[in-house]
Write a protein that holds these residues in place. Structure first.
Motif, mmCIF file in Angstrom:
data_model
loop_
_atom_site.group_PDB
_atom_site.id
_atom_site.type_symbol
_atom_site.label_atom_id
_atom_site.label_comp_id
_atom_site.label_asym_id
_atom_site.label_seq_id
_atom_site.Cartn_x
_atom_site.Cartn_y
_atom_site.Cartn_z
ATOM 1 N N ASN A 78 36.379 -73.502 -34.624
ATOM 2 C CA ASN A 78 35.059 -73.433 -34.006
ATOM 3 C C ASN A 78 35.060 -72.683 -32.690
ATOM 4 N N MET A 84 32.583 -66.680 -41.342
ATOM 5 C CA MET A 84 33.122 -66.555 -42.684
ATOM 6 C C MET A 84 32.016 -66.761 -43.716
ATOM 7 N N PHE A 86 31.696 -68.009 -47.468
ATOM 8 C CA PHE A 86 32.543 -68.751 -48.385
ATOM 9 C C PHE A 86 32.262 -68.383 -49.834
ATOM 10 N N ALA A 90 28.769 -72.481 -49.365
ATOM 11 C CA ALA A 90 28.767 -73.619 -48.445
ATOM 12 C C ALA A 90 27.507 -73.681 -47.604
ATOM 13 N N PHE A 92 24.386 -75.591 -46.232
ATOM 14 C CA PHE A 92 24.135 -77.020 -46.077
ATOM 15 C C PHE A 92 22.885 -77.385 -46.871
ATOM 16 N N HIS A 94 21.006 -79.868 -47.094
ATOM 17 C CA HIS A 94 19.929 -80.678 -46.519
ATOM 18 C C HIS A 94 19.159 -79.930 -45.445
ATOM 19 N N MET A 95 19.573 -78.707 -45.139
ATOM 20 C CA MET A 95 18.848 -77.953 -44.120
ATOM 21 C C MET A 95 18.117 -76.796 -44.792
ATOM 22 N N TYR A 103 22.066 -72.710 -37.464
ATOM 23 C CA TYR A 103 23.052 -73.756 -37.172
ATOM 24 C C TYR A 103 24.119 -73.297 -36.184
ATOM 25 N N ARG A 151 23.888 -66.016 -42.196
ATOM 26 C CA ARG A 151 24.334 -67.106 -41.339
ATOM 27 C C ARG A 151 25.585 -66.704 -40.568
ATOM 28 N N LEU B 619 31.837 -76.960 -46.909
ATOM 29 C CA LEU B 619 30.721 -77.235 -45.998
ATOM 30 C C LEU B 619 31.244 -77.530 -44.597
ATOM 31 N N ALA B 622 32.649 -74.299 -43.224
ATOM 32 C CA ALA B 622 31.594 -73.379 -42.818
ATOM 33 C C ALA B 622 31.076 -73.764 -41.446
ATOM 34 N N SER B 623 30.853 -75.071 -41.245
ATOM 35 C CA SER B 623 30.351 -75.523 -39.958
ATOM 36 C C SER B 623 31.335 -75.177 -38.841
ATOM 37 N N SER B 630 34.301 -80.676 -34.479
ATOM 38 C CA SER B 630 34.363 -81.737 -35.482
ATOM 39 C C SER B 630 33.253 -82.746 -35.288
ATOM 40 N N ARG B 632 30.262 -82.377 -33.912
ATOM 41 C CA ARG B 632 28.972 -81.834 -34.311
ATOM 42 C C ARG B 632 28.886 -81.711 -35.827
ATOM 43 N N THR B 633 29.985 -81.289 -36.456
ATOM 44 C CA THR B 633 30.026 -81.175 -37.911
ATOM 45 C C THR B 633 29.709 -82.513 -38.554
ATOM 46 N N ARG B 636 25.854 -83.345 -37.772
ATOM 47 C CA ARG B 636 24.798 -82.505 -38.327
ATOM 48 C C ARG B 636 24.933 -82.256 -39.825
ATOM 49 N N VAL B 637 26.175 -82.265 -40.326
ATOM 50 C CA VAL B 637 26.376 -81.899 -41.727
ATOM 51 C C VAL B 637 26.797 -83.093 -42.586
ATOM 52 N N PRO B 640 24.195 -86.515 -42.455
ATOM 53 C CA PRO B 640 22.929 -86.400 -43.216
ATOM 54 C C PRO B 640 23.149 -86.346 -44.723
ATOM 55 N N LEU B 641 24.247 -85.710 -45.135
ATOM 56 C CA LEU B 641 24.486 -85.600 -46.573
ATOM 57 C C LEU B 641 24.979 -86.914 -47.161
#
Lengths: 352, 730
Positions: A78, A84, A86, A90, A92, A94-95, A103, A151, B619, B622-623, B630, B632-633, B636-637, B640-641
């Motif tokens: 991060n 990247m 994928f 990948a 999300f 739910h968004m 994001y 993205r 997923l 990607a975040s 970690s 925030r991942t 936010r990801v 919620p899922l």
């Protein structure tokens, strides 16, 4: 970091082990800013591991990775200036599409409305403007793929990583999207590292191709170099489905070699080889199939298959069974027909 | 990177400094958050922080101060990097080790072991760890994690490393330390000195191990429990299979309502079935009186003992077995059965030669789970055991009754633990890899073969009988609260409900009913425990599924194993571990919450692992590559899922906190009494009316909670579909 180094990638003596298994023994690779480099190879060759190490999703066991002149070996994903695309996209689920694109911007500290605006710009860039409110599941496969690219791109990374980005698309879409990706890259001028196992895709998009095998680099070069001067039988076979056969160099002069292939004599670049036995890569689409006339490589049709715009043959000859793609005749010859193979220009290359 | 390393460390060290210099190091008896201790600060020495304690003669705190100073020194003089990381991690580890050593060695009245006293001379006693000590323990743990992060472990992810370190510390404190204390407790005399006398006496006790029932005598409690567990496991597996077959492979018209059965054991406090049985078949039970009136035959007390416990456990645990076996029966690939039928086998031969063998591992699994449930059951034996108890109740009476023999309780608990852990290990290793169920996620064409007629008829018969029996028992539970005196005066009344849940309105609302106190305590504690359980469980699941850290497999295994520890064993071990320094929690709400969190966490973990496995790992990645950390991942990801899994974990832990009794009964106090413990007290006093009224209220509360939860989840899905429809219309 000087501006000129922005986007440069450097692997120095990088080694990666998974437990007792060594995925990559020692990798050295330089990528220039603004270059699109493809990592190509069969599955398990270490290409995806290399990409994931560049992304920060795997840590190398030893060695050093630099991006834009800065050592990032121990930097978590991060905090690296790469992004990247994928294989599975990948996104999300739910968004919304815009939420997905925003994001990364929000993680970077951009506030809601600004991030939204930037995301909308990113979507325009890939031709999806106005679809920001949809959920990813409400888009087609090709659209989802473009969201994934948007993205990644809105972050304006030094390096964009693409992990088999086209493998979930059908054949026709694949050709269009790969052209779009190449266009974007040329227009915006970012560095890109592209992983694929499809040699045609690699030839189509790359500035340079890195062919990998068992965690080592088998050859690096422009598509042309790889095609015309394969460094090994593996490359010759992997790029362009060549037949690798025994041959004999009769004589060399001025960098050209005269090579005897069964009953066939051909000139090709000597690539530093001297007279004597050698191996030659014969492109399957560089052989002409003709009636038995002599003066070529004699053989007989073993199998034939009509595939619309071309005919595929397997021909038994003195050099073994040879695979030929014939796009000139439209009537396949029956098995057993005696034929003579002749060579089109630039159809064969000596393997050093 | 480096600035972040430093900022993180600065915050941690600042907290550590506050813990050492400002917070009271030792436990405050009336509670830290009362803050009334501030008034006594100048006079009472035990209230002072570590720094002052150390200066005024508690030399055991010097190393802790020195290590704290060392950490600050490292921060100020060294740049972040691998070498500082290693030094920090070592400092943190040394600090933790020293805290454990000094905490365990020096008790309220000085050395805990005579050997230490003779070696080092006398020392002043110390109270249990308080706010300062607990915070500093967490800080030392985090120092290990942050040190490792600076060394680059796990890609330098401080959030992941910190979570792992804290989780391991918590599980060690609340699962393994109590079990260890229980073992050592068995070898300690009243004054704490080492003795094998208690263990030696109990381990050969014929009351535990006698096998004389084979020759007409009375068998030891270990063997009786074992025998009961085998019978219960066999019975529940058979009945569960019958229900599962009827629900999936017959034309039985009420299949849907059969599945409702599976909810029953979740909402029923464990002893309620036993209670209802006494009201039905006990000495003054309705059925007993009816039979006696009809035949004039004296039935007596046959229900009290193994027979009664067995029937109650069959009623309680058949739904669990049913739930497991539905999956097993459904999991047999229909194409296998169709293949068999095309190979000239009729339905009976197909069932016997193909379906049943394919289900065998699943049946063994249901058997082992029935075995563990029966072994761990405490509520039913307590109500129905009479004079012949089982291991779990014997453990209870060994510490609660007049005998107060901790060594005996520890030995019995160990025996129980060995039984359940053996069954768990058998389930884990022997059954692993023997599962033929073919759930691939791909549609497997074909239909399950219907049961052959000669099997279907008796199976439906059994199911009808047992279903009717279950309904009768639950009807009795709901009805019993309205009867004046059970067995004597069957006139209807609200008296029990009024006594339990009465409210008065004179000058504001007053909760006059006797049940309110424990009811509100239960709700409060369950509401506190549920989110904690869900959080800890799901965080653990995330770490197990998504992070590759050394020892992950062992960590997961140890967690799952803790689920096989019977509640009674947990209860007794918590008492032995947390009654004295260094960690003193008995009589507080905290011990109840800790017990619920770590007892129910494995279920949260299992649910989380299952939910997480459905989320593509890319997923997370990607975040991360989009620049989110970690934390925030996660926020936010992942969260919620995982919302359905989170809700399920919340509801489950809430309901379990309300219904459990086995561990709770050891841990309740006058101040914090739980509903189940209170009801058991009512039963012991013979106040069946209130007990059953209170139980029905609990069941209704839980049905409401679960029903509300189902509505919530169902509604969510519906909204999604509606949205799609609108989209399609546009």
């Amino acid at each position: 970091m000087t501006e000129a180094r922005r986007g440069a990638v450097e692997f120095r003596n990088v080694r990666k082990e998974f437990g007792a298994f060594t995925a990559i023994p020692s990798l050295d690779l330089s990528i220039a800013p603004g270059e699109l480099v493809t990592l190509l190879g069969p599955s398990g060759c270490g290409k995806t591991t290399t990409l994931r190490m560049l992304a920060g999703l795997e840590s190398p066991t030893s060695g050093r990775i630099e991006i834009g002149g800065q050592d990032v070996t121990r930097l978590p994903a991060n905090r690296r200036d790469v992004s990247m695309v994928f294989q599975s996209y990948a996104l999300f689920p739910h968004m919304s599409v815009a939420g997905n694109v925003a994001y990364g911007l929000e993680a970077g500290g951009l506030k809601g409305p600004e991030a939204r605006a930037a995301a909308e710009k990113g979507l325009d860039l890939v031709g999806l403007g106005g679809l920001g409110d949809r959920l990813p599941a409400e888009l087609s496969g090709g659209q989802q793929q473009r969201v994934a690219v948007a993205r990644a791109l809105v972050l304006e990374p030094q390096v964009l990583l693409l992990d088999e980005p086209l493998s979930n698309l059908d054949a026709r879409l694949r050709r269009r999207v790969r052209t779009e990706i190449r266009d974007l890259q040329q227009r915006l001028g970012f560095t890109a590292v592209y992983v694929t196992h499809d040699q045609e895709e690699a030839l189509a998009v790359s500035d340079r191709i890195v062919v990998m095998r068992d965690g080592e680099i088998a050859q690096i070069g422009t598509p042309r170099e790889l095609y015309d001067a394969p460094a090994s039988e593996f490359i010759a076979d992997f790029i362009g489905e060549a037949n690798v056969v025994d041959a004999e160099i009769v004589a060399t002069s001025g960098g050209q070699a005269q090579v005897r292939l069964g009953g066939l004599l051909a000139d090709m670049p000597a690539r530093g080889l001297l007279a004597g036995p050698a191996r030659v890569a014969l492109r399957s689409n560089a052989l002409r199939v003709g009636a038995m006339t002599g003066g070529g490589l004699d053989g007989a049709v073993a199998t034939s298959a009509f595939l619309g715009d071309h005919v595929e043959y397997e021909i038994d000859s003195a050099l073994g069974r040879i695979f030929v793609i014939d796009d000139e005749s439209d009537q396949p010859l029956a098995p057993g027909t005696p034929v003579t193979l002749t060579l089109k220009p630039r159809g064969a290359a000596l393997i050093p | 990177m480096t600035s972040q390393d430093n900022r993180r460390l600065d915050l941690t060290l600042a907290a550590g400094l506050i813990a050492l210099v400002l917070m009271p190091w030792y436990r405050i008896r009336h509670g830290f958050f009362g803050f009334d201790w501030l008034a006594d600060l100048t006079t009472k020495r035990d209230l002072w922080p570590a720094l002052v304690q150390a200066v005024t003669g508690r030399w055991q705190l010097w190393p802790i101060l020195a290590l704290g100073a060392l950490a600050i020194f490292l921060r100020l003089t060294r740049a972040p990097g691998a070498s500082r990381g290693r030094a920090l991690a070592l400092t943190g580890a040394a600090g933790l080790v020293w805290m454990v050593v000094e905490g365990l060695s020096i008790g309220l009245r000085g050395w805990n072991w005579g050997l230490l006293e003779t070696t080092f001379g006398a020392v002043g006693g110390q109270p249990a760890f308080g706010a300062g000590a607990l915070i500093l323990g967490a800080i030392f743990t985090l120092m290990i994690a942050f040190g490792q992060a600076e060394r680059g472990a796990l890609k330098g992810d401080a959030f992941v490393l910190g979570s792992i370190a804290l989780l391991i510390a918590l599980v060690a404190t609340f699962v393994f330390y109590p079990i260890l204390s229980m073992f050592t407790g068995a070898f300690q005399d009243f004054d704490g000195s080492f003795t094998t006398e208690g263990v030696a006496r109990n381990i050969i006790d014929p009351k535990i191990w006698s096998l004389s029932c084979l020759t007409g005598g009375y068998c030891g409690v270990a063997w009786r429990t074992f025998f009961l567990a085998i019978c219960t496991a066999a019975g529940t597996t058979t009945l569960g299979l019958a229900f599962a077959l009827v629900a999936t492979r017959t034309a039985f018209p009420f299949k849907k309502s059969l599945r409702l059965l599976t909810v029953l054991p979740i909402i029923t406090p464990p002893f309620v079935v036993g209670l209802a049985l006494t009201m039905m078949l006990g000495r003054s039970g309705v059925v007993t009186q009816w039979i006696e009136a009809l035949t004039g035959f004296e039935l007596g007390r046959w229900l009290y003992g193994l027979t009664g416990i067995w029937i109650a456990q069959m009623l309680s645990f058949t739904p669990i077995s049913f739930l497991i076996l539905i999956g097993v029966v459904d999991g047999v690939s229909p194409s296998m059965e169709e293949a068999s039928q095309t190979l000239r086998s009729d339905r009976w031969r197909t069932f016997r030669k193909v379906s049943l063998p394919l289900m065998a591992p699943g049946l063994a699994n249901a058997f082992l789970i029935g075995f563990i449930e029966s072994m761990a059951d405490f509520g039913n034996p307590l109500v129905l055991g009479g004079s012949g108890g089982v291991l779990s109740t014997e453990i209870f009476f060994a510490v609660v009754g007049a005998q107060n023999d901790p060594a005996r309780a520890a030995v019995l608990a160990t025996v129980l633990l060995i039984f359940t852990l053996s069954a768990f290990l058998a389930q884990r290793f022997w059954l692993a890899g023997r599962n033929f169920a073919t759930v691939t996620g791909k549609g497997d064409g074909g239909r399950h073969a219907m049961l052959p007629a000669r099997v279907a008829a008796p199976v439906i018969g059994i199911v009808l009988f047992w279903g009717a029996f279950t309904i009768a028992v639950y009807a009795l539970i709901l009805f019993g609260g309205f009867v004046r005196v059970w067995g004597l005066d069957h006139s209807l009344t609200f008296e029990h409900y009024q006594r339990a849940f009465g409210v008065a309105l004179d000058g504001g609302l007053r909760w006059t009913g006797v049940a309110w106190n424990s009811f509100w305590t239960t709700m409060r504690i369950a509401l506190l425990a549920a989110p904690l359980t869900a959080a800890v469980g799901l965080l653990t699941a995330w770490l197990i599924v998504r992070q590759r850290f050394p020892g992950r497999a062992i960590f997961e295994f140890a967690l799952m194993m803790s689920f096989a520890i019977p509640g009674t064993v947990i209860g007794i071990s918590y008492i032995m571990a947390f009654n004295l320094p260094p960690v003193q929690m008995t009589g507080t709400a905290a011990i109840l919450i800790a017990c619920f969190v770590f007892r129910n966490m494995p279920v949260g973990v299992r649910g989380g692992v299952a939910a997480m496995a459905q989320l593509d790992g890319s997923l997370d990645e990607a975040s991360l590559t989009l620049g989110a950390g970690s934390g925030r991942t996660m926020r936010r990801v992942i969260l919620p899922l995982m919302r359905p899994a989170i809700l399920a974990a919340l509801v489950y832990s809430f309901v379990r906190a309300i219904t459990s009794i086995s561990a709770v009964i050891f841990l309740v106090s006058a101040k914090y009494n739980m509903a189940t413990a209170y009801i058991v007290g009512l039963v012991e006093n013979g106040e069946y009316g209130i007990a059953i009224a209170y139980s029905s209220v609990l069941i209704v509360v839980m049905i409401t909670v679960i029903g509300g939860f189902q509505l919530l989840v169902g509604e969510r899905q519906m909204r999604r579909r509606e949205h799609k429809l609108k989209e399609a219309a546009a």
